[in-house]
Design an enzyme around this catalytic site. Structure first.
Site, PDB file in Angstrom:
ATOM      1  N   ARG A  16      -4.413  -1.338 -10.281  1.00 36.29           N
ATOM      2  CA  ARG A  16      -5.415  -0.426 -10.227  1.00 36.29           C
ATOM      3  C   ARG A  16      -5.656   0.486 -11.446  1.00 36.29           C
ATOM      4  O   ARG A  16      -6.854   1.042 -11.391  1.00 36.29           O
ATOM      5  CB  ARG A  16      -4.685   1.042  -9.237  1.00 36.29           C
ATOM      6  CG  ARG A  16      -4.748   0.590  -7.712  1.00 36.29           C
ATOM      7  CD  ARG A  16      -3.868   1.682  -6.766  1.00 36.29           C
ATOM      8  NE  ARG A  16      -2.382   1.619  -7.034  1.00 36.29           N
ATOM      9  CZ  ARG A  16      -1.512   2.182  -6.506  1.00 36.29           C
ATOM     10  NH1 ARG A  16      -1.830   3.094  -5.442  1.00 36.29           N
ATOM     11  NH2 ARG A  16      -0.230   1.901  -6.564  1.00 36.29           N
ATOM     12  N   LYS A  23       1.585   0.243 -17.811  1.00 35.80           N
ATOM     13  CA  LYS A  23       0.906   1.530 -17.185  1.00 35.80           C
ATOM     14  C   LYS A  23       1.806   2.750 -17.775  1.00 35.80           C
ATOM     15  O   LYS A  23       0.945   3.911 -18.348  1.00 35.80           O
ATOM     16  CB  LYS A  23       0.987   1.796 -15.694  1.00 35.80           C
ATOM     17  CG  LYS A  23       0.681   3.096 -15.336  1.00 35.80           C
ATOM     18  CD  LYS A  23       0.254   3.158 -13.663  1.00 35.80           C
ATOM     19  CE  LYS A  23       1.667   2.878 -12.897  1.00 35.80           C
ATOM     20  NZ  LYS A  23       0.987   3.411 -11.334  1.00 35.80           N
ATOM     21  N   GLY A 142       3.616   8.919  -0.005  1.00 38.53           N
ATOM     22  CA  GLY A 142       4.687   8.790   0.949  1.00 38.53           C
ATOM     23  C   GLY A 142       4.682  10.217   1.741  1.00 38.53           C
ATOM     24  O   GLY A 142       4.732  11.280   1.024  1.00 38.53           O
ATOM     25  N   GLU A 157       5.388   5.423   3.978  1.00 39.13           N
ATOM     26  CA  GLU A 157       4.170   5.139   2.949  1.00 39.13           C
ATOM     27  C   GLU A 157       2.952   5.461   3.750  1.00 39.13           C
ATOM     28  O   GLU A 157       2.709   5.258   4.901  1.00 39.13           O
ATOM     29  CB  GLU A 157       4.398   3.731   2.385  1.00 39.13           C
ATOM     30  CG  GLU A 157       5.518   3.729   1.494  1.00 39.13           C
ATOM     31  CD  GLU A 157       5.469   4.559   0.594  1.00 39.13           C
ATOM     32  OE1 GLU A 157       4.700   4.511  -0.666  1.00 39.13           O
ATOM     33  OE2 GLU A 157       6.421   5.627   0.294  1.00 39.13           O
TER      34      GLU A 157
END
Ligand code: UD1
Ligand code: CA
Length: 402
Positions: A16, A23, A142, A157
């Protein structure tokens, strides 16, 4: 108090984010996201931190190696957050203390929240404790499912939620504290039996509760702290929140920030009392500013800038790896790089150090009480002696000095 270790999950690739960099090494206010999580663990009394690495592992290991309390576990294939913890089984075998598990993409974590989590875990004699947050817009996280008595039943989730569960506003920011042996037992039971086909850490909770162990969820995470950074937009949002924190801490310590929205200050910067930061100032890197200084507007202070007390930096001044002693003034349009400047020096408008000769970075030093006339070019390597008066418009090299 039980011995505590922390596992920080940092192996994911983050599709993403659309990035080649791991990340957790993306920066928030000048520091990698992971650094904030490691700091919070240490400040909360964790003795040993295990970082689970995978995608881009070399870069993370290079950054954090050589620190005694940090070790690494490799998750060669990223099969989910539960799988990441399963990769640490060898480390957990025989460990009777508490295991905190945190995500490396949650830079807004606070030590106080971890302390609350651990206190709750201990006072409730719980086997699994998590800190939760209530969000106006819980999308992406979640959801915490509780029974009618308010006891936690599990975490679902988002993509596995029923329509009713999707409306739950209590979410899982990913701050867990487990009893080591209970966690180990639950890890064996996690299966990738969900929409995404991953081993979810969140499922461990379900198995712990089903086995009759005590689990507690404490709503201890402020909504603005709960963010997990999954995209560049969230990275910028986390940066904004962190910037507000940095500035509000500085203001509490007696620094005036004239226009917070138009000022950016690195998390590693230190600024003394009664210093005034004028608008459009950008402070990036390890920068130290003394007391009673006036900085900006439009000043750019880079890594390695050290200012003593009562220094004035005016408009369009850029400093890098430069030390200015007390009372020195650089009021307009100047660049000083790799320079050591004495006390009460005046750097005239538009003066610069020529600190790079095309091959190497070179040093400049300027003695106390020197006067550098406007529009001067100081060609490094150069030593300007104490009290020397340099004519405006000079182009000065070491030969001119000797
Ligand atoms: C996770 C939680 C979710 C929670 C949210 C909070 C699970 C299943 N879901 O979702 O309940 O609300 O965080 O932000 O845990 N990672 C690994 N190995 C893997 C997968 C992930 O190390 O195989 C690491 C990632 O690098 C990341 C962290 O674990 O730092 C969280 O993973 P991510 O994919 O971002 O989980 P979310 O979908 O955000
Ligand atoms: Ca995440």
């Amino acid at each position: 108090m039980a011995e505590k270790i922390a596992i920080i999950l940092a192996a994911g690739q983050s599709t993403r984010m659309n990035t080649k960099l791991p990340k957790v090494l993306h920066e928030v206010c000048g520091r990698p996201m992971l650094a904030y999580v490691v700091d919070a663990c240490r400040a909360a009394g964790v003795q040993k931190v295990i970082i689970v690495v995978g995608y881009g592992k070399e870069q993370i290991i290079e950054r954090y190696s050589g620190q005694d309390d940090i070790s690494f576990v490799e998750q060669a294939e990223q099969k989910g957050t539960g799988h990441a913890v399963i990769c640490c089984k060898d480390q957990l075998e025989g460990f009777a203390g508490d295991v905190m598990i945190l995500y490396g993409d949650a830079p807004l974590i606070r030590t106080e929240t971890l302390t609350t989590l651990v206190d709750k875990h201990e006072t409730e004699v719980s086997s699994a404790t998590l800190a939760t947050a209530i969000l106006e817009e819980p999308a992406g996280y979640g959801r915490i499912v509780r029974d009618t008595y308010g006891n936690i039943q599990g975490i679902v989730e988002e993509r596995d939620c029923s329509d009713k569960q999707r409306k739950i506003q209590e979410i899982n920011p990913g701050y867990y504290c487990f009893n080591g042996p209970v966690l180990l037992e639950a890890l064996d039971k996690i299966t990738p039996d969900n929409e995404k086909g991953e081993y979810y850490l969140t499922d461990a909770l379900h198995f712990i509760i089903a086995a009759g162990h005590k689990a507690v969820a404490v709503t201890a995470v402020a909504a603005e702290d709960a963010m997990g950074v999954n995209s560049r937009v969230q990275l910028s949002e986390a940066g904004k929140i962190m910037q507000q924190r940095i500035q509000s801490d500085l203001m509490s310590n007696g620094v005036t920030i004239v226009d917070p929205d138009n000022t950016w200050i690195d998390a590693r910067a230190e600024i003394g009392q009664d210093t005034v930061i004028e608008p459009f100032t950008y402070i990036h890197g390890i920068v130290t500013i003394g007391a009673g200084c006036r900085i900006g507007p439009f000043a750019y202070l880079r890594d390695g800038t050290v200012l003593a007390d009562d220094v004035v930096l005016g408009v369009f001044t850029e400093l890098k790896d430069t030390t200015l002693a007390g009372g020195t003034r650089v009021r307009h349009h100047s660049y000083l790089g790799d320079a050591k400047v004495g006390k009460n020096v005046n750097i005239g408008a538009g003066s610069i150090t020529a600190n790079f000769d095309g091959r190497q970075i070179l040093q400049t030093s300027i003695g106390d009480d020197a006067f550098i006339g406007p529009g001067s070019v100081l060609i490094a390597p150069l030593e300007v002696k104490q009290g020397v008066h340099i004519r405006p418009g000079s182009v000065l090299s070491q030969e001119d000095q000797s």
